[in-house]
Design a protein around this motif. Structure first.
Motif, mmCIF file in Angstrom:
data_model
loop_
_atom_site.group_PDB
_atom_site.id
_atom_site.type_symbol
_atom_site.label_atom_id
_atom_site.label_comp_id
_atom_site.label_asym_id
_atom_site.label_seq_id
_atom_site.Cartn_x
_atom_site.Cartn_y
_atom_site.Cartn_z
ATOM 1 N N GLU A 188 0.810 -1.197 -0.062
ATOM 2 C CA GLU A 188 0.145 -0.083 -0.147
ATOM 3 C C GLU A 188 0.927 1.179 -0.002
ATOM 4 O O GLU A 188 1.793 1.389 0.763
ATOM 5 C CB GLU A 188 -0.977 0.042 1.300
ATOM 6 C CG GLU A 188 -1.948 1.206 1.358
ATOM 7 C CD GLU A 188 -2.796 1.022 2.512
ATOM 8 O OE1 GLU A 188 -2.326 1.385 3.449
ATOM 9 O OE2 GLU A 188 -3.857 0.453 2.205
ATOM 10 N N ALA A 189 0.764 2.090 -0.646
ATOM 11 C CA ALA A 189 1.647 3.503 -1.046
ATOM 12 C C ALA A 189 1.126 4.591 -1.886
ATOM 13 O O ALA A 189 -0.023 4.298 -2.515
ATOM 14 C CB ALA A 189 3.027 2.845 -1.830
ATOM 15 N N VAL A 190 1.477 5.728 -1.702
ATOM 16 C CA VAL A 190 1.168 6.708 -2.683
ATOM 17 C C VAL A 190 2.467 7.247 -3.268
ATOM 18 O O VAL A 190 3.435 7.349 -2.846
ATOM 19 C CB VAL A 190 0.671 7.967 -1.792
ATOM 20 C CG1 VAL A 190 0.424 9.101 -2.656
ATOM 21 C CG2 VAL A 190 -0.611 7.681 -0.921
ATOM 22 N N TRP A 191 2.673 6.995 -4.730
ATOM 23 C CA TRP A 191 3.535 7.083 -5.481
ATOM 24 C C TRP A 191 4.120 8.472 -5.583
ATOM 25 O O TRP A 191 3.514 9.458 -5.245
ATOM 26 C CB TRP A 191 3.544 6.721 -6.855
ATOM 27 C CG TRP A 191 3.207 5.190 -7.098
ATOM 28 C CD1 TRP A 191 3.690 4.275 -5.951
ATOM 29 C CD2 TRP A 191 2.900 4.678 -8.188
ATOM 30 N NE1 TRP A 191 3.585 2.832 -6.671
ATOM 31 C CE2 TRP A 191 2.838 3.359 -8.017
ATOM 32 C CE3 TRP A 191 2.295 4.685 -9.510
ATOM 33 C CZ2 TRP A 191 2.790 2.074 -8.618
ATOM 34 C CZ3 TRP A 191 2.093 3.756 -10.430
ATOM 35 C CH2 TRP A 191 2.009 2.489 -9.890
ATOM 36 N N VAL A 317 -2.036 3.516 -4.694
ATOM 37 C CA VAL A 317 -1.847 2.054 -4.790
ATOM 38 C C VAL A 317 -2.001 1.184 -3.627
ATOM 39 O O VAL A 317 -1.385 1.438 -2.796
ATOM 40 C CB VAL A 317 -0.676 2.041 -5.654
ATOM 41 C CG1 VAL A 317 -0.492 0.487 -6.191
ATOM 42 C CG2 VAL A 317 -0.273 3.105 -6.799
ATOM 43 N N ALA A 318 -2.842 0.110 -3.994
ATOM 44 C CA ALA A 318 -3.086 -0.679 -3.022
ATOM 45 C C ALA A 318 -2.879 -2.141 -3.880
ATOM 46 O O ALA A 318 -3.754 -2.249 -4.695
ATOM 47 C CB ALA A 318 -4.125 -0.704 -2.295
ATOM 48 N N ALA A 319 -2.026 -3.156 -3.338
ATOM 49 C CA ALA A 319 -1.841 -4.339 -4.074
ATOM 50 C C ALA A 319 -2.490 -5.447 -3.101
ATOM 51 O O ALA A 319 -2.084 -5.578 -1.961
ATOM 52 C CB ALA A 319 -0.580 -4.590 -4.693
ATOM 53 N N TYR A 320 -3.265 -6.701 -3.617
ATOM 54 C CA TYR A 320 -3.713 -7.629 -3.069
ATOM 55 C C TYR A 320 -3.819 -9.024 -3.577
ATOM 56 O O TYR A 320 -3.491 -9.161 -5.144
ATOM 57 C CB TYR A 320 -5.135 -7.009 -2.615
ATOM 58 C CG TYR A 320 -5.547 -6.104 -1.464
ATOM 59 C CD1 TYR A 320 -5.806 -6.568 -0.153
ATOM 60 C CD2 TYR A 320 -5.361 -4.912 -1.929
ATOM 61 C CE1 TYR A 320 -5.851 -5.469 0.794
ATOM 62 C CE2 TYR A 320 -5.443 -3.881 -0.912
ATOM 63 C CZ TYR A 320 -5.797 -4.210 0.222
ATOM 64 O OH TYR A 320 -5.712 -3.146 1.163
ATOM 65 N N ALA A 321 -3.583 -9.786 -2.869
ATOM 66 C CA ALA A 321 -3.791 -11.431 -3.490
ATOM 67 C C ALA A 321 -4.512 -12.416 -2.720
ATOM 68 O O ALA A 321 -4.497 -12.336 -1.600
ATOM 69 C CB ALA A 321 -2.258 -11.641 -3.591
ATOM 70 N N ILE A 322 -5.225 -13.085 -3.502
ATOM 71 C CA ILE A 322 -5.922 -14.212 -2.945
ATOM 72 C C ILE A 322 -5.372 -15.683 -3.218
ATOM 73 O O ILE A 322 -4.911 -15.781 -4.449
ATOM 74 C CB ILE A 322 -7.502 -14.230 -3.373
ATOM 75 C CG1 ILE A 322 -8.179 -13.057 -2.930
ATOM 76 C CG2 ILE A 322 -8.114 -15.323 -2.839
ATOM 77 C CD1 ILE A 322 -9.517 -12.937 -3.410
ATOM 78 N N PRO A 323 -4.772 -16.491 -2.353
ATOM 79 C CA PRO A 323 -4.365 -17.529 -2.441
ATOM 80 C C PRO A 323 -4.930 -18.690 -2.961
ATOM 81 O O PRO A 323 -6.416 -18.641 -2.971
ATOM 82 C CB PRO A 323 -3.493 -18.038 -1.060
ATOM 83 C CG PRO A 323 -4.619 -17.132 -0.273
ATOM 84 C CD PRO A 323 -5.396 -16.193 -0.777
ATOM 85 N N PRO A 324 -4.527 -19.930 -3.161
ATOM 86 C CA PRO A 324 -5.372 -21.183 -3.577
ATOM 87 C C PRO A 324 -6.473 -21.399 -2.657
ATOM 88 O O PRO A 324 -6.353 -21.175 -1.258
ATOM 89 C CB PRO A 324 -4.668 -22.288 -3.884
ATOM 90 C CG PRO A 324 -3.053 -21.636 -4.077
ATOM 91 C CD PRO A 324 -3.128 -20.308 -3.222
#
Length: 498
Positions: A188-191, A317-324
Protein backbone atom coordinates in the motif's frame (compact mmCIF):
# COMPACT_ATOMS: atom_id res chain seq x y z
CA UNK A 1 7.78 -13.48 -32.02
CA UNK A 2 8.60 -17.10 -32.93
CA UNK A 3 5.73 -19.60 -32.74
CA UNK A 4 6.99 -23.15 -32.28
CA UNK A 5 4.95 -26.27 -32.93
CA UNK A 6 5.18 -28.10 -29.62
CA UNK A 7 3.03 -30.79 -28.00
CA UNK A 8 0.42 -29.35 -25.61
CA UNK A 9 0.88 -29.96 -21.90
CA UNK A 10 -2.01 -30.47 -19.49
CA UNK A 11 -3.30 -27.14 -18.25
CA UNK A 12 -5.56 -25.99 -15.47
CA UNK A 13 -9.16 -25.62 -16.51
CA UNK A 14 -10.16 -21.98 -16.63
CA UNK A 15 -13.07 -22.60 -14.26
CA UNK A 16 -11.18 -25.04 -12.02
CA UNK A 17 -11.87 -23.16 -8.78
CA UNK A 18 -15.56 -22.73 -9.60
CA UNK A 19 -15.87 -26.47 -10.24
CA UNK A 20 -13.98 -27.29 -7.05
CA UNK A 21 -16.32 -25.13 -4.97
CA UNK A 22 -19.39 -26.55 -6.72
CA UNK A 23 -18.14 -30.03 -5.83
CA UNK A 24 -17.28 -28.95 -2.29
CA UNK A 25 -20.81 -27.81 -1.46
CA UNK A 26 -22.08 -31.31 -2.28
CA UNK A 27 -19.50 -32.91 0.03
CA UNK A 28 -19.44 -30.36 2.86
CA UNK A 29 -22.84 -29.81 4.44
CA UNK A 30 -21.79 -26.84 6.57
CA UNK A 31 -20.26 -25.07 3.58
CA UNK A 32 -23.39 -25.64 1.47
CA UNK A 33 -25.62 -24.17 4.16
CA UNK A 34 -23.34 -21.16 4.63
CA UNK A 35 -23.45 -20.36 0.91
CA UNK A 36 -27.22 -20.79 0.76
CA UNK A 37 -27.74 -18.60 3.81
CA UNK A 38 -25.50 -15.83 2.47
CA UNK A 39 -26.74 -15.66 -1.11
CA UNK A 40 -30.24 -17.16 -1.21
CA UNK A 41 -31.88 -16.06 2.03
CA UNK A 42 -33.36 -12.60 2.54
CA UNK A 43 -31.02 -9.90 3.80
CA UNK A 44 -29.76 -6.33 3.49
CA UNK A 45 -25.97 -6.75 3.45
CA UNK A 46 -24.07 -6.24 0.21
CA UNK A 47 -22.14 -9.18 -1.21
CA UNK A 48 -18.41 -9.13 -1.87
CA UNK A 49 -16.93 -9.37 -5.35
CA UNK A 50 -17.05 -12.70 -7.17
CA UNK A 51 -13.30 -12.74 -7.80
CA UNK A 52 -12.35 -15.58 -10.13
CA UNK A 53 -15.46 -17.70 -9.54
CA UNK A 54 -18.89 -18.11 -11.08
CA UNK A 55 -21.21 -17.30 -8.18
CA UNK A 56 -24.29 -18.39 -10.10
CA UNK A 57 -22.94 -21.93 -10.44
CA UNK A 58 -21.73 -22.21 -6.83
CA UNK A 59 -25.00 -20.92 -5.35
CA UNK A 60 -27.11 -23.20 -7.54
CA UNK A 61 -25.19 -26.28 -6.43
CA UNK A 62 -25.19 -25.13 -2.79
CA UNK A 63 -28.97 -24.80 -2.84
CA UNK A 64 -29.34 -28.31 -4.28
CA UNK A 65 -26.91 -29.82 -1.77
CA UNK A 66 -28.48 -28.09 1.24
CA UNK A 67 -31.99 -29.11 0.24
CA UNK A 68 -30.85 -32.71 -0.21
CA UNK A 69 -29.53 -32.73 3.35
CA UNK A 70 -32.69 -31.05 4.65
CA UNK A 71 -34.83 -33.79 3.14
CA UNK A 72 -32.55 -36.50 4.54
CA UNK A 73 -32.62 -35.03 8.05
CA UNK A 74 -36.40 -34.62 8.06
CA UNK A 75 -36.78 -38.27 7.08
CA UNK A 76 -34.22 -39.33 9.67
CA UNK A 77 -36.12 -37.34 12.28
CA UNK A 78 -39.28 -39.32 11.60
CA UNK A 79 -37.30 -42.55 11.65
CA UNK A 80 -35.79 -41.68 15.04
CA UNK A 81 -39.27 -41.14 16.46
CA UNK A 82 -40.26 -44.51 14.98
CA UNK A 83 -37.14 -46.07 16.50
CA UNK A 84 -38.05 -44.81 19.98
CA UNK A 85 -41.52 -46.29 19.59
CA UNK A 86 -40.11 -49.62 18.40
CA UNK A 87 -37.65 -49.82 21.31
CA UNK A 88 -40.46 -49.07 23.76
CA UNK A 89 -42.60 -51.87 22.30
CA UNK A 90 -39.66 -54.27 22.40
CA UNK A 91 -38.94 -53.66 26.07
CA UNK A 92 -42.63 -53.55 26.97
CA UNK A 93 -43.07 -56.96 25.39
CA UNK A 94 -40.06 -58.36 27.23
CA UNK A 95 -41.26 -57.02 30.58
CA UNK A 96 -44.91 -57.99 30.16
CA UNK A 97 -44.14 -61.36 28.63
CA UNK A 98 -45.80 -60.56 25.34
CA UNK A 99 -43.56 -62.42 22.91
CA UNK A 100 -45.45 -61.19 19.86
CA UNK A 101 -45.11 -57.57 20.94
CA UNK A 102 -41.43 -58.04 21.78
CA UNK A 103 -40.72 -59.72 18.44
CA UNK A 104 -42.61 -57.00 16.56
CA UNK A 105 -40.66 -54.35 18.41
CA UNK A 106 -37.35 -56.09 17.68
CA UNK A 107 -38.12 -56.41 13.98
CA UNK A 108 -39.22 -52.77 13.86
CA UNK A 109 -35.92 -51.62 15.43
CA UNK A 110 -33.89 -53.40 12.76
CA UNK A 111 -36.21 -52.16 10.02
CA UNK A 112 -35.81 -48.56 11.15
CA UNK A 113 -32.03 -48.89 11.39
CA UNK A 114 -31.97 -50.42 7.92
CA UNK A 115 -34.07 -47.59 6.51
CA UNK A 116 -31.83 -45.01 8.17
CA UNK A 117 -28.73 -46.70 6.74
CA UNK A 118 -30.29 -46.61 3.29
CA UNK A 119 -31.15 -42.89 3.60
CA UNK A 120 -27.61 -41.97 4.63
CA UNK A 121 -26.14 -44.16 1.89
CA UNK A 122 -28.44 -42.73 -0.78
CA UNK A 123 -27.79 -39.11 0.21
CA UNK A 124 -24.01 -39.62 0.21
CA UNK A 125 -24.11 -41.47 -3.11
CA UNK A 126 -26.04 -38.61 -4.71
CA UNK A 127 -23.70 -36.05 -3.21
CA UNK A 128 -20.59 -37.82 -4.51
CA UNK A 129 -22.12 -38.38 -7.94
CA UNK A 130 -23.05 -34.68 -8.21
CA UNK A 131 -19.58 -33.61 -7.02
CA UNK A 132 -17.77 -35.83 -9.53
CA UNK A 133 -20.14 -34.79 -12.30
CA UNK A 134 -19.57 -31.06 -11.89
CA UNK A 135 -15.84 -31.52 -11.28
CA UNK A 136 -15.13 -33.61 -14.39
CA UNK A 137 -17.94 -32.81 -16.81
CA UNK A 138 -17.33 -30.82 -19.98
CA UNK A 139 -20.68 -29.10 -19.40
CA UNK A 140 -20.69 -25.62 -17.86
CA UNK A 141 -21.10 -26.02 -14.07
CA UNK A 142 -24.09 -23.66 -13.85
CA UNK A 143 -25.98 -25.89 -16.27
CA UNK A 144 -25.64 -28.94 -14.02
CA UNK A 145 -27.96 -27.53 -11.33
CA UNK A 146 -31.39 -25.87 -11.60
CA UNK A 147 -31.68 -22.10 -11.21
CA UNK A 148 -32.52 -20.49 -7.89
CA UNK A 149 -35.27 -17.86 -7.50
CA UNK A 150 -35.34 -15.31 -10.30
CA UNK A 151 -34.57 -12.33 -8.03
CA UNK A 152 -31.56 -14.18 -6.61
CA UNK A 153 -30.35 -15.08 -10.10
CA UNK A 154 -30.61 -11.43 -11.16
CA UNK A 155 -28.63 -10.30 -8.12
CA UNK A 156 -25.95 -12.92 -8.72
CA UNK A 157 -25.62 -11.89 -12.36
CA UNK A 158 -25.03 -8.29 -11.25
CA UNK A 159 -22.27 -9.52 -8.95
CA UNK A 160 -20.18 -10.92 -11.78
CA UNK A 161 -16.67 -9.48 -11.55
CA UNK A 162 -16.75 -7.70 -14.91
CA UNK A 163 -20.07 -5.95 -14.20
CA UNK A 164 -19.84 -4.73 -10.61
CA UNK A 165 -18.99 -1.05 -10.34
CA UNK A 166 -20.34 -0.33 -6.84
CA UNK A 167 -18.88 -1.87 -3.69
CA UNK A 168 -20.27 -0.94 -0.25
CA UNK A 169 -17.79 -1.97 2.44
CA UNK A 170 -18.46 -2.58 6.13
CA UNK A 171 -17.75 0.25 8.56
CA UNK A 172 -15.24 -1.93 10.43
CA UNK A 173 -13.14 -2.17 7.26
CA UNK A 174 -12.64 1.59 7.20
CA UNK A 175 -9.88 1.19 9.79
CA UNK A 176 -7.88 -1.11 7.52
CA UNK A 177 -8.98 -1.22 3.88
CA UNK A 178 -12.10 -0.62 1.80
CA UNK A 179 -11.15 -3.43 -0.59
CA UNK A 180 -13.07 -6.10 1.30
CA UNK A 181 -12.77 -9.61 -0.07
CA UNK A 182 -9.68 -8.84 -2.18
CA UNK A 183 -7.45 -10.97 0.04
CA UNK A 184 -4.31 -10.02 1.93
CA UNK A 185 -2.61 -6.69 1.43
CA UNK A 186 0.75 -7.01 -0.33
CA UNK A 187 1.62 -3.34 -0.71
CA UNK A 188 0.00 0.00 0.00
CA UNK A 189 1.62 3.26 -1.08
CA UNK A 190 1.18 6.71 -2.58
CA UNK A 191 3.59 7.08 -5.47
CA UNK A 192 6.01 9.94 -5.95
CA UNK A 193 4.26 13.18 -7.02
CA UNK A 194 4.52 14.16 -10.70
CA UNK A 195 4.53 17.78 -11.83
CA UNK A 196 1.92 18.11 -14.58
CA UNK A 197 1.94 21.90 -14.84
CA UNK A 198 4.87 22.27 -17.26
CA UNK A 199 4.17 22.04 -20.99
CA UNK A 200 6.29 19.83 -23.20
CA UNK A 201 8.73 21.25 -25.74
CA UNK A 202 7.81 20.93 -29.41
CA UNK A 203 10.28 19.55 -31.99
CA UNK A 204 10.89 23.13 -33.14
CA UNK A 205 11.87 24.24 -29.63
CA UNK A 206 8.70 26.08 -28.65
CA UNK A 207 6.37 25.31 -25.77
CA UNK A 208 3.28 23.24 -26.53
CA UNK A 209 -0.14 24.05 -25.10
CA UNK A 210 -1.22 21.58 -22.43
CA UNK A 211 -4.49 19.89 -23.28
CA UNK A 212 -6.82 20.06 -20.24
CA UNK A 213 -7.60 16.74 -18.56
CA UNK A 214 -9.00 15.45 -15.29
CA UNK A 215 -8.71 12.30 -13.18
CA UNK A 216 -11.71 10.74 -14.94
CA UNK A 217 -9.98 11.00 -18.32
CA UNK A 218 -6.76 9.54 -16.89
CA UNK A 219 -8.59 6.60 -15.29
CA UNK A 220 -10.48 5.90 -18.49
CA UNK A 221 -7.30 5.94 -20.55
CA UNK A 222 -5.44 3.59 -18.18
CA UNK A 223 -8.41 1.20 -17.99
CA UNK A 224 -8.65 0.99 -21.78
CA UNK A 225 -4.93 0.61 -22.46
CA UNK A 226 -3.72 -1.59 -19.59
CA UNK A 227 -4.50 -4.96 -21.17
CA UNK A 228 -2.36 -4.14 -24.22
CA UNK A 229 0.45 -2.48 -22.29
CA UNK A 230 0.84 -5.02 -19.46
CA UNK A 231 0.68 -8.05 -21.75
CA UNK A 232 -1.56 -9.97 -19.34
CA UNK A 233 -4.24 -12.06 -21.00
CA UNK A 234 -7.53 -11.91 -19.12
CA UNK A 235 -6.70 -8.72 -17.23
CA UNK A 236 -9.84 -6.94 -16.07
CA UNK A 237 -9.89 -3.20 -15.52
CA UNK A 238 -12.93 -1.66 -13.87
CA UNK A 239 -13.61 1.67 -12.21
CA UNK A 240 -15.58 1.02 -9.04
CA UNK A 241 -17.15 3.32 -6.48
CA UNK A 242 -16.27 2.16 -2.96
CA UNK A 243 -18.69 3.49 -0.36
CA UNK A 244 -18.78 3.14 3.41
CA UNK A 245 -21.69 0.86 4.29
CA UNK A 246 -23.32 3.36 6.64
CA UNK A 247 -23.33 6.03 3.88
CA UNK A 248 -24.98 3.98 1.13
CA UNK A 249 -28.45 5.39 1.81
CA UNK A 250 -27.19 8.89 1.03
CA UNK A 251 -26.78 7.99 -2.65
CA UNK A 252 -30.52 7.47 -3.04
CA UNK A 253 -32.45 4.87 -5.07
CA UNK A 254 -29.78 4.59 -7.77
CA UNK A 255 -27.63 2.74 -5.24
CA UNK A 256 -30.27 1.59 -2.75
CA UNK A 257 -33.66 1.07 -4.45
CA UNK A 258 -35.19 -0.21 -1.20
CA UNK A 259 -33.80 0.88 2.19
CA UNK A 260 -35.05 -2.44 3.56
CA UNK A 261 -33.25 -4.48 0.91
CA UNK A 262 -29.75 -4.99 -0.44
CA UNK A 263 -27.83 -2.27 -2.30
CA UNK A 264 -27.20 -2.63 -6.00
CA UNK A 265 -23.95 -3.91 -7.47
CA UNK A 266 -24.24 -1.66 -10.53
CA UNK A 267 -24.87 2.09 -10.46
CA UNK A 268 -24.86 4.76 -13.21
CA UNK A 269 -21.34 5.56 -14.40
CA UNK A 270 -21.88 9.23 -13.50
CA UNK A 271 -21.81 8.26 -9.81
CA UNK A 272 -18.59 6.33 -10.38
CA UNK A 273 -17.02 9.33 -12.10
CA UNK A 274 -18.20 11.66 -9.33
CA UNK A 275 -16.41 9.50 -6.77
CA UNK A 276 -13.20 10.23 -8.63
CA UNK A 277 -13.59 13.88 -9.55
CA UNK A 278 -15.24 15.00 -6.30
CA UNK A 279 -15.15 12.22 -3.69
CA UNK A 280 -17.83 12.34 -1.03
CA UNK A 281 -17.76 11.33 2.62
CA UNK A 282 -16.57 7.74 2.63
CA UNK A 283 -17.07 7.56 -1.13
CA UNK A 284 -14.14 7.15 -3.50
CA UNK A 285 -13.65 5.63 -6.92
CA UNK A 286 -10.73 3.29 -7.63
CA UNK A 287 -9.52 1.66 -10.79
CA UNK A 288 -9.37 -2.06 -10.00
CA UNK A 289 -6.97 -4.11 -12.12
CA UNK A 290 -7.60 -7.81 -11.51
CA UNK A 291 -5.77 -10.81 -12.88
CA UNK A 292 -6.92 -14.35 -12.20
CA UNK A 293 -4.10 -16.89 -12.37
CA UNK A 294 -4.18 -20.27 -14.07
CA UNK A 295 -7.38 -22.10 -13.24
CA UNK A 296 -8.32 -19.37 -10.78
CA UNK A 297 -5.81 -20.63 -8.22
CA UNK A 298 -4.55 -17.15 -7.33
CA UNK A 299 -6.24 -13.76 -7.77
CA UNK A 300 -4.03 -10.67 -7.85
CA UNK A 301 -5.52 -7.18 -7.83
CA UNK A 302 -4.20 -3.64 -7.85
CA UNK A 303 -6.44 -0.75 -6.84
CA UNK A 304 -5.43 2.71 -8.04
CA UNK A 305 -6.72 6.20 -7.53
CA UNK A 306 -5.37 9.24 -9.35
CA UNK A 307 -4.98 12.24 -7.04
CA UNK A 308 -4.87 15.21 -9.38
CA UNK A 309 -4.36 18.47 -7.51
CA UNK A 310 -2.71 21.19 -9.53
CA UNK A 311 0.21 21.28 -10.12
CA UNK A 312 0.91 17.63 -9.21
CA UNK A 313 -0.42 14.15 -9.88
CA UNK A 314 0.03 11.17 -7.58
CA UNK A 315 -1.25 7.61 -7.71
CA UNK A 316 -2.65 5.93 -4.61
CA UNK A 317 -1.86 2.23 -5.03
CA UNK A 318 -2.88 -0.89 -3.08
CA UNK A 319 -1.97 -4.43 -4.16
CA UNK A 320 -3.77 -7.56 -2.89
CA UNK A 321 -3.67 -11.30 -3.48
CA UNK A 322 -5.97 -14.24 -2.79
CA UNK A 323 -4.23 -17.63 -2.46
CA UNK A 324 -5.48 -21.04 -3.65
CA UNK A 325 -8.53 -22.74 -2.17
CA UNK A 326 -8.22 -24.43 1.23
CA UNK A 327 -7.49 -28.15 1.29
CA UNK A 328 -10.80 -28.71 3.07
CA UNK A 329 -12.52 -28.16 -0.28
CA UNK A 330 -10.33 -30.69 -2.14
CA UNK A 331 -12.11 -33.85 -0.99
CA UNK A 332 -13.42 -34.45 -4.50
CA UNK A 333 -9.82 -35.13 -5.62
CA UNK A 334 -9.69 -38.30 -3.56
CA UNK A 335 -13.14 -39.79 -4.07
CA UNK A 336 -13.10 -43.35 -5.51
CA UNK A 337 -14.44 -43.18 -9.06
CA UNK A 338 -15.69 -46.71 -9.72
CA UNK A 339 -15.36 -50.40 -8.93
CA UNK A 340 -15.06 -52.10 -5.57
CA UNK A 341 -13.36 -49.15 -3.90
CA UNK A 342 -16.29 -46.88 -4.63
CA UNK A 343 -18.79 -49.46 -3.36
CA UNK A 344 -16.77 -50.20 -0.24
CA UNK A 345 -16.21 -46.51 0.52
CA UNK A 346 -19.95 -45.80 0.43
CA UNK A 347 -20.72 -48.90 2.53
CA UNK A 348 -18.19 -47.89 5.16
CA UNK A 349 -19.39 -44.29 5.18
CA UNK A 350 -23.05 -45.21 5.62
CA UNK A 351 -22.28 -47.83 8.30
CA UNK A 352 -20.16 -45.44 10.33
CA UNK A 353 -22.46 -42.41 10.01
CA UNK A 354 -25.95 -43.92 10.28
CA UNK A 355 -26.30 -43.94 14.06
CA UNK A 356 -24.85 -40.43 14.64
CA UNK A 357 -27.01 -39.08 11.80
CA UNK A 358 -30.15 -40.81 13.11
CA UNK A 359 -29.58 -39.93 16.75
CA UNK A 360 -28.93 -36.24 16.07
CA UNK A 361 -31.50 -35.63 13.32
CA UNK A 362 -34.21 -34.12 15.53
CA UNK A 363 -31.72 -31.86 17.29
CA UNK A 364 -30.20 -30.68 14.00
CA UNK A 365 -33.63 -29.95 12.54
CA UNK A 366 -34.58 -27.98 15.64
CA UNK A 367 -31.33 -25.99 15.75
CA UNK A 368 -31.52 -25.10 12.07
CA UNK A 369 -35.13 -24.04 12.37
CA UNK A 370 -34.40 -21.97 15.46
CA UNK A 371 -31.41 -20.32 13.78
CA UNK A 372 -33.47 -19.46 10.69
CA UNK A 373 -36.25 -18.00 12.84
CA UNK A 374 -33.72 -16.00 14.86
CA UNK A 375 -32.16 -14.56 11.70
CA UNK A 376 -35.61 -13.67 10.38
CA UNK A 377 -36.56 -11.93 13.64
CA UNK A 378 -33.31 -9.98 13.75
CA UNK A 379 -33.79 -8.88 10.15
CA UNK A 380 -37.39 -7.85 10.81
CA UNK A 381 -36.40 -5.90 13.93
CA UNK A 382 -33.66 -4.11 12.02
CA UNK A 383 -36.10 -3.19 9.27
CA UNK A 384 -38.47 -1.77 11.87
CA UNK A 385 -35.62 0.31 13.30
CA UNK A 386 -34.86 1.67 9.81
CA UNK A 387 -38.46 2.40 8.78
CA UNK A 388 -39.81 3.72 12.10
CA UNK A 389 -36.80 5.21 13.85
CA UNK A 390 -34.70 5.99 10.76
CA UNK A 391 -31.77 4.02 12.16
CA UNK A 392 -28.54 4.07 10.15
CA UNK A 393 -27.71 0.59 8.87
CA UNK A 394 -24.36 -0.72 7.67
CA UNK A 395 -25.09 -2.21 4.25
CA UNK A 396 -21.41 -2.89 3.55
CA UNK A 397 -19.89 -6.26 2.72
CA UNK A 398 -17.25 -7.61 5.08
CA UNK A 399 -15.57 -10.04 2.68
CA UNK A 400 -16.04 -12.31 -0.33
CA UNK A 401 -16.69 -16.01 -0.76
CA UNK A 402 -13.47 -16.50 -2.73
CA UNK A 403 -11.38 -14.89 0.00
CA UNK A 404 -13.00 -16.93 2.79
CA UNK A 405 -12.29 -20.29 1.16
CA UNK A 406 -8.60 -19.51 0.53
CA UNK A 407 -5.56 -20.71 2.46
CA UNK A 408 -2.06 -19.22 2.39
CA UNK A 409 -0.70 -22.64 3.27
CA UNK A 410 -1.57 -23.72 -0.28
CA UNK A 411 0.48 -20.92 -1.88
CA UNK A 412 3.23 -22.65 -3.82
CA UNK A 413 6.42 -21.41 -5.44
CA UNK A 414 4.84 -21.00 -8.89
CA UNK A 415 1.89 -19.15 -7.38
CA UNK A 416 4.19 -16.69 -5.62
CA UNK A 417 6.43 -16.01 -8.61
CA UNK A 418 3.48 -15.67 -10.99
CA UNK A 419 1.80 -13.24 -8.61
CA UNK A 420 4.94 -11.15 -8.28
CA UNK A 421 5.23 -11.05 -12.06
CA UNK A 422 1.59 -9.96 -12.37
CA UNK A 423 2.07 -7.10 -9.92
CA UNK A 424 5.29 -5.89 -11.52
CA UNK A 425 3.62 -5.94 -14.94
CA UNK A 426 0.62 -4.05 -13.58
CA UNK A 427 2.86 -1.44 -11.96
CA UNK A 428 4.91 -0.95 -15.12
CA UNK A 429 1.75 -0.87 -17.21
CA UNK A 430 0.27 1.92 -15.09
CA UNK A 431 3.48 3.91 -15.37
CA UNK A 432 3.66 3.41 -19.13
CA UNK A 433 0.01 4.34 -19.61
CA UNK A 434 0.46 7.43 -17.43
CA UNK A 435 3.48 8.54 -19.44
CA UNK A 436 1.69 8.09 -22.75
CA UNK A 437 -1.35 9.96 -21.43
CA UNK A 438 0.77 12.91 -20.29
CA UNK A 439 2.61 13.04 -23.61
CA UNK A 440 -0.69 12.96 -25.49
CA UNK A 441 -1.74 15.99 -23.47
CA UNK A 442 1.52 17.87 -24.12
CA UNK A 443 2.76 17.64 -20.53
CA UNK A 444 6.51 17.70 -19.88
CA UNK A 445 7.45 14.24 -18.49
CA UNK A 446 10.82 15.07 -16.94
CA UNK A 447 9.21 15.06 -13.47
CA UNK A 448 7.56 11.75 -14.36
CA UNK A 449 10.93 10.24 -15.28
CA UNK A 450 12.35 11.16 -11.88
CA UNK A 451 9.30 9.77 -10.05
CA UNK A 452 9.42 6.57 -12.07
CA UNK A 453 12.93 5.78 -10.85
CA UNK A 454 11.70 5.92 -7.25
CA UNK A 455 8.50 3.98 -7.96
CA UNK A 456 10.34 1.16 -9.75
CA UNK A 457 12.37 0.52 -6.60
CA UNK A 458 9.22 -0.79 -4.88
CA UNK A 459 8.91 -4.56 -4.51
CA UNK A 460 6.07 -6.94 -3.77
CA UNK A 461 7.15 -9.40 -1.09
CA UNK A 462 4.84 -12.39 -0.73
CA UNK A 463 6.41 -13.54 2.54
CA UNK A 464 7.00 -10.32 4.43
CA UNK A 465 4.30 -7.71 3.92
CA UNK A 466 1.44 -10.15 3.99
CA UNK A 467 -0.37 -10.54 7.29
CA UNK A 468 -0.27 -14.28 7.80
CA UNK A 469 2.00 -17.28 7.52
CA UNK A 470 5.39 -16.66 5.92
CA UNK A 471 6.15 -20.28 5.02
CA UNK A 472 3.93 -21.41 2.21
CA UNK A 473 3.29 -24.95 1.01
CA UNK A 474 2.94 -26.24 -2.53
CA UNK A 475 0.19 -28.83 -2.23
CA UNK A 476 -2.54 -27.39 -4.48
CA UNK A 477 -4.17 -29.92 -6.79
CA UNK A 478 -4.60 -29.47 -10.54
CA UNK A 479 -8.08 -29.87 -11.99
CA UNK A 480 -7.93 -30.95 -15.62
CA UNK A 481 -10.93 -33.27 -15.58
CA UNK A 482 -8.90 -36.49 -15.81
CA UNK A 483 -9.56 -38.12 -12.47
CA UNK A 484 -7.81 -37.74 -9.13
CA UNK A 485 -4.39 -36.17 -8.94
CA UNK A 486 -1.47 -37.53 -6.93
CA UNK A 487 -0.98 -36.22 -3.44
CA UNK A 488 -1.74 -36.95 0.18
CA UNK A 489 -5.37 -37.46 1.07
CA UNK A 490 -5.86 -34.31 3.04
CA UNK A 491 -9.47 -33.40 2.27
CA UNK A 492 -11.49 -35.64 4.57
CA UNK A 493 -15.12 -35.11 5.53
CA UNK A 494 -15.85 -31.76 7.11
CA UNK A 495 -16.60 -31.54 10.77
CA UNK A 496 -20.29 -31.56 11.49
CA UNK A 497 -21.17 -33.68 8.46
CA UNK A 498 -23.34 -36.59 9.66
Amino acid sequence: MVHRQLPPLPRYRKDAVTRRLCAAVHLDEDFARQVREEFVEDGMKAHGLSLGINLVAVVRHARVAAERMDVRDRQLGWLFAALCTAVFLWFYGLVSGGSVVAASGCYAVFAVLGAAWWLVHRAEAKARAAALDVFESAEAPEKLAPPVASEVETRLQELQQKRTNFVPYAADAERTTPFVGSGKKIKEAVWQPIDVSRPAVSPTGGKLTIKPFDAVALHTYVANEMAHIAGLEGLRAKNRLYVLGTHVWQLGPEALPDPLGRPRAQVPKQLVQAGLAQPGAGMRTYLSLERVGEGGRVVVSMHLRARLHHPSLTWEVAAYAIPPVHRRHARVDYLPRDGFQQWWSLMRFATGRTWPALRGAIGRNHRRGSAANRRARQLENMRKEISKRHAVYDYGADGSLRDRVSDWGEMGHSDRTDSQDFLHRLQQGVLTATERFLKDHNVDTSSFDQAQQVINMQTYNFSGDITGASNFGNNGQINIGQGPQPGPAGGGPAAGRP
